[in-house]
Design a protein around this motif. Structure first.
Motif, PDB file in Angstrom:
ATOM      1  N   GLN A  83       0.828  -1.214   0.000  1.00  0.00           N
ATOM      2  CA  GLN A  83       0.000   0.000   0.000  1.00  0.00           C
ATOM      3  C   GLN A  83       0.863   1.266   0.000  1.00  0.00           C
ATOM      4  OE1 GLN A  83      -3.569  -0.082   2.566  1.00  0.00           O
ATOM      5  NE2 GLN A  83      -2.786   1.814   3.392  1.00  0.00           N
ATOM      6  N   GLU A  84       1.847   1.289   0.883  1.00  0.00           N
ATOM      7  CA  GLU A  84       2.741   2.456   0.946  1.00  0.00           C
ATOM      8  C   GLU A  84       3.461   2.655  -0.387  1.00  0.00           C
ATOM      9  OE1 GLU A  84       3.241   4.806   3.331  1.00  0.00           O
ATOM     10  OE2 GLU A  84       1.480   3.841   4.177  1.00  0.00           O
ATOM     11  N   THR A  85       3.874   1.543  -0.968  1.00  0.00           N
ATOM     12  CA  THR A  85       4.587   1.607  -2.251  1.00  0.00           C
ATOM     13  C   THR A  85       3.706   2.228  -3.330  1.00  0.00           C
ATOM     14  OG1 THR A  85       5.828  -0.368  -1.654  1.00  0.00           O
ATOM     15  CG2 THR A  85       5.797   0.208  -3.990  1.00  0.00           C
ATOM     16  N   TYR A  86       2.458   1.775  -3.391  1.00  0.00           N
ATOM     17  CA  TYR A  86       1.557   2.280  -4.426  1.00  0.00           C
ATOM     18  C   TYR A  86       1.170   3.738  -4.181  1.00  0.00           C
ATOM     19  CZ  TYR A  86       1.102  -1.838  -7.320  1.00  0.00           C
ATOM     20  OH  TYR A  86       1.376  -2.845  -8.217  1.00  0.00           O
ATOM     21  N   ILE A  87       1.017   4.100  -2.930  1.00  0.00           N
ATOM     22  CA  ILE A  87       0.696   5.502  -2.639  1.00  0.00           C
ATOM     23  C   ILE A  87       1.845   6.397  -3.102  1.00  0.00           C
ATOM     24  CG2 ILE A  87       0.435   7.176  -0.735  1.00  0.00           C
ATOM     25  CD1 ILE A  87      -1.227   4.978   0.711  1.00  0.00           C
ATOM     26  N   LYS A  88       3.075   5.987  -2.778  1.00  0.00           N
ATOM     27  CA  LYS A  88       4.236   6.781  -3.205  1.00  0.00           C
ATOM     28  C   LYS A  88       4.350   6.801  -4.727  1.00  0.00           C
ATOM     29  CE  LYS A  88       7.089   6.330   0.859  1.00  0.00           C
ATOM     30  NZ  LYS A  88       8.182   5.640   1.510  1.00  0.00           N
ATOM     31  N   ALA A  89       4.141   5.632  -5.324  1.00  0.00           N
ATOM     32  CA  ALA A  89       4.272   5.543  -6.783  1.00  0.00           C
ATOM     33  C   ALA A  89       3.270   6.467  -7.474  1.00  0.00           C
ATOM     34  CB  ALA A  89       4.079   4.107  -7.240  1.00  0.00           C
ATOM     35  N   PHE A  90       2.036   6.481  -6.953  1.00  0.00           N
ATOM     36  CA  PHE A  90       1.018   7.338  -7.574  1.00  0.00           C
ATOM     37  C   PHE A  90       1.376   8.815  -7.402  1.00  0.00           C
ATOM     38  CE2 PHE A  90      -3.326   9.378  -7.416  1.00  0.00           C
ATOM     39  CZ  PHE A  90      -3.486   9.376  -8.789  1.00  0.00           C
ATOM     40  N   ARG A  91       1.917   9.118  -6.240  1.00  0.00           N
ATOM     41  CA  ARG A  91       2.288  10.509  -5.955  1.00  0.00           C
ATOM     42  C   ARG A  91       3.331  11.013  -6.960  1.00  0.00           C
ATOM     43  NH1 ARG A  91       3.505  10.981   0.135  1.00  0.00           N
ATOM     44  NH2 ARG A  91       1.323  10.445   0.227  1.00  0.00           N
ATOM     45  N   PHE A  92       4.209  10.107  -7.379  1.00  0.00           N
ATOM     46  CA  PHE A  92       5.283  10.518  -8.293  1.00  0.00           C
ATOM     47  C   PHE A  92       5.072  10.000  -9.712  1.00  0.00           C
ATOM     48  CE2 PHE A  92       7.231  10.433  -4.027  1.00  0.00           C
ATOM     49  CZ  PHE A  92       7.535  11.779  -3.929  1.00  0.00           C
ATOM     50  N   PHE A  93       3.868   9.528  -9.971  1.00  0.00           N
ATOM     51  CA  PHE A  93       3.645   8.898 -11.275  1.00  0.00           C
ATOM     52  C   PHE A  93       3.806   9.876 -12.441  1.00  0.00           C
ATOM     53  CE2 PHE A  93       0.817   6.873 -14.540  1.00  0.00           C
ATOM     54  CZ  PHE A  93       1.624   5.772 -14.754  1.00  0.00           C
ATOM     55  N   ASP A  94       3.514  11.146 -12.198  1.00  0.00           N
ATOM     56  CA  ASP A  94       3.674  12.117 -13.296  1.00  0.00           C
ATOM     57  C   ASP A  94       5.158  12.276 -13.669  1.00  0.00           C
ATOM     58  OD1 ASP A  94       4.158  13.252 -10.862  1.00  0.00           O
ATOM     59  OD2 ASP A  94       3.260  15.187 -11.329  1.00  0.00           O
ATOM     60  N   LYS A  95       6.055  11.822 -12.780  1.00  0.00           N
ATOM     61  CA  LYS A  95       7.493  11.895 -13.089  1.00  0.00           C
ATOM     62  C   LYS A  95       8.007  10.590 -13.691  1.00  0.00           C
ATOM     63  CE  LYS A  95       8.483  15.334  -9.566  1.00  0.00           C
ATOM     64  NZ  LYS A  95       7.086  15.493  -9.102  1.00  0.00           N
ATOM     65  N   PHE A  96       7.187   9.568 -13.672  1.00  0.00           N
ATOM     66  CA  PHE A  96       7.602   8.283 -14.247  1.00  0.00           C
ATOM     67  C   PHE A  96       7.612   8.389 -15.774  1.00  0.00           C
ATOM     68  CE2 PHE A  96       6.107   4.225 -16.128  1.00  0.00           C
ATOM     69  CZ  PHE A  96       7.237   3.463 -15.872  1.00  0.00           C
ATOM     70  N   GLU A  97       8.720   7.957 -16.355  1.00  0.00           N
ATOM     71  CA  GLU A  97       8.865   8.055 -17.810  1.00  0.00           C
ATOM     72  C   GLU A  97       8.130   6.888 -18.479  1.00  0.00           C
ATOM     73  OE1 GLU A  97      12.526   8.167 -20.914  1.00  0.00           O
ATOM     74  OE2 GLU A  97      12.975   8.810 -18.868  1.00  0.00           O
ATOM     75  N   ARG A  98       7.052   7.229 -19.208  1.00  0.00           N
ATOM     76  CA  ARG A  98       6.250   6.179 -19.831  1.00  0.00           C
ATOM     77  C   ARG A  98       7.090   5.365 -20.811  1.00  0.00           C
ATOM     78  NH1 ARG A  98       1.264   8.434 -18.132  1.00  0.00           N
ATOM     79  NH2 ARG A  98       2.107   9.277 -16.225  1.00  0.00           N
ATOM     80  N   GLY A  99       6.802   4.088 -20.850  1.00  0.00           N
ATOM     81  CA  GLY A  99       7.528   3.218 -21.769  1.00  0.00           C
ATOM     82  C   GLY A  99       8.755   2.588 -21.120  1.00  0.00           C
ATOM     83  N   THR A 100       9.159   3.103 -19.960  1.00  0.00           N
ATOM     84  CA  THR A 100      10.280   2.468 -19.264  1.00  0.00           C
ATOM     85  C   THR A 100       9.727   1.373 -18.349  1.00  0.00           C
ATOM     86  OG1 THR A 100      10.242   4.146 -17.528  1.00  0.00           O
ATOM     87  CG2 THR A 100      11.743   4.538 -19.368  1.00  0.00           C
ATOM     88  N   ASN A 101      10.615   0.753 -17.602  1.00  0.00           N
ATOM     89  CA  ASN A 101      10.244  -0.441 -16.870  1.00  0.00           C
ATOM     90  C   ASN A 101       9.489  -0.103 -15.568  1.00  0.00           C
ATOM     91  OD1 ASN A 101      10.176  -2.886 -15.537  1.00  0.00           O
ATOM     92  ND2 ASN A 101      12.232  -3.479 -16.184  1.00  0.00           N
ATOM     93  N   CYS A 102       8.170  -0.166 -15.651  1.00  0.00           N
ATOM     94  CA  CYS A 102       7.336   0.208 -14.499  1.00  0.00           C
ATOM     95  C   CYS A 102       7.519  -0.774 -13.341  1.00  0.00           C
ATOM     96  CB  CYS A 102       5.869   0.260 -14.925  1.00  0.00           C
ATOM     97  SG  CYS A 102       4.763   0.799 -13.622  1.00  0.00           S
ATOM     98  N   LYS A 103       7.672  -2.057 -13.689  1.00  0.00           N
ATOM     99  CA  LYS A 103       7.807  -3.077 -12.638  1.00  0.00           C
ATOM    100  C   LYS A 103       9.074  -2.809 -11.813  1.00  0.00           C
ATOM    101  CE  LYS A 103       7.749  -8.092 -11.990  1.00  0.00           C
ATOM    102  NZ  LYS A 103       7.873  -9.405 -12.635  1.00  0.00           N
TER     103      LYS A 103
END
Lengths: 290, 201
Positions: B49-69
């Motif tokens: 849960q903590e991981t997903y909350i953090k991930a969502f918080r920074f998801f706009d900084k995640f570079e699409r097409g790179t390795n999400c896993k």
């Protein structure tokens, strides 16, 4: 040192990390001719194979996943969604607009409300904050002004219903699809210790449809949030109560065992086409109400 | 006000939908990794849960097409280090000399008989293997889970653990050696292996 390198090369080979065919052949030969390396290769391969075959991964249930995604939005107070809303709140002219809409709405409600759309005169008691109708209008304004964040963003009715259930709404809820509109999500509000289900739709032209639904049985036990006896009886008889508050159309109706307060900024004449609630799973007792 | 709000809701709706479609398929894998790190299902669920909350918080900084896993695993690894490691019961330190000695005995038997008795692990149950993995130290457990169970490449593991690839290579080699020895020893104690075979040498 050389031995260590050779042993680690075996690991690389077992894991398919070596791409160069020359290097692969070299390692294969070493494994073939060196018993210590062959042993290394056998143990690594056997272990890898055993782990792959025998370790059965645990899985989260669908409801656990749903709950987790719901909590993401609930807990993420710093999310873009909320921070963007708070930017809107800071703009004074918006605050004034909101205030003006509420003021005019309640003035209209007090002066003309009960006589506008209904032949039967109803005592609405709209100015009291404990009134479900007033609560619904307040909630609608709060959602659109960003004071009340949407807790689950989902266009899936079942997911929103599950969210209500998981978050302490203790009565069956009705969330359905609406033609030409998208379900935005849901909110659980608490009024004097009781949780209530709220959900909201939007269309592509800036129109919203908000619904607060309350179990009809709740009104039978001296509730903190109430509707007048007249209105309760009126709705129980299969009637629907409509009223304009400024540019907001408000409707009180009964759906299955819940009393619905619907608020929308859509012109009434468009409502039949735009917000024809689909009568799926016999949610709606009176499909022709619109 | 409404058009502005509509665009706000649209943008966030899209961001959330995009996050959900990218991140949801990896939830079980992350849960398993969390289980291996915390050894407790409740703590593992909280960690996911903590991981997903953090991930969502920074998801706009995640570079699409790179390795999400790999990105999610790295967030989990760091969250575990920062928030969970202190409260998680660490396994007992193992005696490397013991491990080495036993490993060498198995090796000597293999060199003599040219046979590892590959069926030795056939009787092992999945739970027994998981129990053995749990006894590994965090750094060994991590590479075993990421490589042998989740199938990450060395480069991805290096990225997740923020360690040099050479470290991953030697850590993995050592981790396998320890785990193999533990399982072999366990299988021997359970009577899955001919006990006399090693002693005969």
């Amino acid at each position: 040192m050389e031995n260590k390198t050779n042993f680690e090369d075996v690991s690389l080979y077992v894991d398919g990390e070596i791409k160069d065919s020359k290097k692969i052949n070299e390692i294969k030969n070493k494994i073939k001719n060196n018993k210590a390396l062959k042993f290394e290769f056998s143990t690594h391969s056997l272990l890898k194979k055993t782990l792959k075959e025998k370790v059965v991964p645990s899985e989260l249930s669908v409801s656990q996943k749903d709950e987790l995604f719901s909590k993401i939005l609930l807990k993420d107070n710093k999310s873009n969604f909320l921070s963007r809303f708070s930017i809107l709140q800071k703009k004074q002219f918006l605050a004034f607009n909101t205030f003006a809409v509420i003021f005019i709405a309640f003035a209209l409600l007090l002066i003309n409300g009960p006589l506008l759309n209904n032949k039967q005169k109803i005592v609405l008691e709209g100015s009291q904050s404990q009134n479900m109708f007033t609560q619904a209008v307040d909630n609608y304004q709060s959602i659109l002004s960003g004071k009340m964040p949407i807790q689950i963003l989902s266009s899936n009715p079942q997911e929103v219903q599950r969210f209500f259930k998981v978050n302490g709404v203790n009565y069956p809820t009705n969330v359905s699809l609406v033609d030409n509109c998208t379900l935005v999500g849901g909110i659980v509000t608490n009024f004097n210790g009781v949780n209530f289900a709220n959900h909201i739709y939007k269309d592509n032209e800036g129109h919203y449809l908000y619904i607060l639904q309350v179990d009809e049985n709740y009104f039978k036990t001296s509730p903190k949030l109430f509707i007048s006896n007249d209105l309760y009886q009126f709705l129980q008889n299969g009637n629907q109560y409509r009223l304009y508050l400024g540019n907001l159309l408000t409707i009180m109706t009964k759906v299955n065992n819940n009393i619905f307060a619907l608020i929308s900024n859509l012109p009434e004449e468009q409502l039949p086409e735009k917000y024809q609630l689909k009568v799926t799973n016999t949610f709606y007792k009176q499909p022709s109400i619109y | 006000m409404f058009p502005i709000l509509l665009s706000v809701i649209n943008q966030d709706d899209q961001l959330y939908a995009s996050f959900k479609s990218e991140a949801e398929p990896h939830m079980n894998a992350l849960y398993n990794f969390a289980l291996s790190l915390t050894n407790q299902s409740d703590a593992a669920y909280d960690l996911v849960q903590e991981t997903y909350i953090k991930a969502f918080r920074f998801f706009d900084k995640f570079e699409r097409g790179t390795n999400c896993k790999a990105w999610l695993f790295r967030i989990m690894k760091n969250t575990f280090i920062n928030d969970y490691r202190k409260i998680t019961k660490q396994p007992k330190k193992i005696d490397f000399d013991d491990i080495n000695n036993f490993y060498e005995e198995i090796k000597a038997s293999f060199v003599k008989n040219n046979d590892l008795e590959e069926e030795i692990f056939n009787n092992l149950l999945g739970d027994e293997i998981i129990d053995a993995i749990e006894t590994l130290s965090e750094e060994f457990k991590t590479v075993i889970v990421l490589c042998d169970i989740e199938g990450f490449s060395y480069e991805e593991i290096a990225e997740i653990t923020e360690s040099p690839i050479g470290t991953i290579r030697s850590r993995l080699h050592r981790a396998r050696k320890i785990l193999f020895t533990k399982l072999y020893k366990y299988a021997s104690e359970q009577g899955y292996i001919n006990n006399n075979k090693i002693k005969e040498n």
